[in-house]
Scaffold this motif. Structure first.
Motif: not given
Length: 326
Positions: A213-216, A274-284, A292-298, A315-319
């Motif tokens: 779900r998006g922030p909106e 986290v993995v679902a957002l990675v699969a959607r192309g989101c960066r850290d 609501t996490l720190s990039p280090h925690t991600v 790439v492997e994780l998205t696959r």
């Protein structure tokens, strides 16, 4: 004798113990209030066989403990009587001091500490003997009088109540863990909210739905509050009577990119988000903002996921996140 106030404080201290080891430590710290200087042991027993499962003591040597367990425990008539009759048992009520000294277990074990006065108080929990409280005094010290034997029984009763409470709490925790594991295996997107404790359990399927779900879009709690527990996200929400739990089922039809079930079973709810957002192309950084996490925690979550799945890249994780057939 201790004051009523100090005895109550000791009892309260014991009642707050949350494990056998903690209970033993608190017992040893305060037992002299009741009996004066005394050797004391607290042994946890198998409730069916009465074999020792855990042994501990204060005021005797480790060598004494080892000798007792090897040579005396099964031959100790005082211990056997106490367990069989579920009664506080005093060796000098069963036999004379000279008869006690003539026993092989005295000569082989108790003589190490010249222990001539010995009391066993069985500890009963849930209707079974689960432990013994053991008190001893050396030759030349006063024996145990009737009032102290009564105190030993009362203390054993309290120890039994605390152990019973611990056993029930452990059983409830194991049951809760089994239920949580079953919920996590469920393909249905489910959120269980403990309204009494203010805690929430989100299964991996639900975590993936929420992560997409998006922030909106309305959050789960916003939709629960504004849409009468049903809407775009919430399909159905039920309050379990007398349990303080709210079970919420989420709609997942619009989220075609939901993670495959085989992958969800290998991830924690937070890792699934986290993995679902990675699969959607989101960066850290974007993942960190959304969750609501720190990039280090991600990065830490991703490092753990890579290691568990034996992969090395996004790439492997998205696959894997789009592999429905595995």
């Amino acid at each position: 004798m201790p004051s009523s106030r100090s005895a109550l404080a000791f009892a309260g201290d014991l009642a707050r113990a949350t494990s056998f080891d903690e209970l033993a430590r608190r017992l040893y710290a305060g037992v002299d209030q009741l009996f004066g200087p005394v050797c004391v042991g607290f042994d946890l027993l198998d409730p069916d066989t009465h074999e020792a499962r855990r042994t501990s003591a204060r005021g005797v040597s480790d060598y004494f403990m080892a000798r007792y367990d090897r040579f005396a425990r099964r031959r100790d008539p005082v211990l056997t009587f106490a367990i069989d009759h579920r009664a506080v048992t005093y060796n000098l009520s069963m036999m004379s001091s000279s008869e006690w000294r003539s026993l092989g277990i005295y000569q082989e074990v108790f003589a190490l500490h010249r222990m001539t006065s010995l009391v066993y108080a069985p500890v009963v929990a849930e209707g079974r003997v689960v432990a013994t409280l053991n008190l001893g005094r050396e030759d030349g010290a006063d024996g145990f009088d009737a009032a102290q034997l009564e105190e030993a029984g009362a203390l054993a009763d309290l120890l039994g109540a605390v152990l019973g409470s611990q056993q029930r709490a452990d059983a409830l925790a194991r049951r809760a863990n089994r239920y949580a594991a079953a919920i996590d295996l469920c393909d249905e997107a489910m959120v269980v909210t403990d309204l009494d404790e203010g805690e929430r359990h989100i299964n991996p399927s639900a975590a993936a739905v929420l992560a997409e779900r998006g922030p909106e879009e309305a959050s789960l709690d916003e939709e629960l509050a504004l849409h009468g527990r049903a809407g775009e996200l919430v399909r159905r929400s039920v309050t379990l009577e007398d349990s303080g739990a709210l079970v919420t089922f989420l709609n997942s039809g619009k989220h075609g990119g939901r993670l495959p079930e085989w992958l969800l079973r290998r991830l924690t709810p937070r890792e699934a988000e986290v993995v679902a957002l990675v699969a959607r192309g989101c960066r850290d950084g974007e993942i960190a903002r959304r969750l609501t996490l720190s990039p280090h925690t991600v990065k830490g979550y991703l490092r753990d996921v890579y290691q568990r799945l034996e992969i090395h890249s996004r790439v492997e994780l998205t696959r894997l996140a789009t592999d429905k057939e595995r």
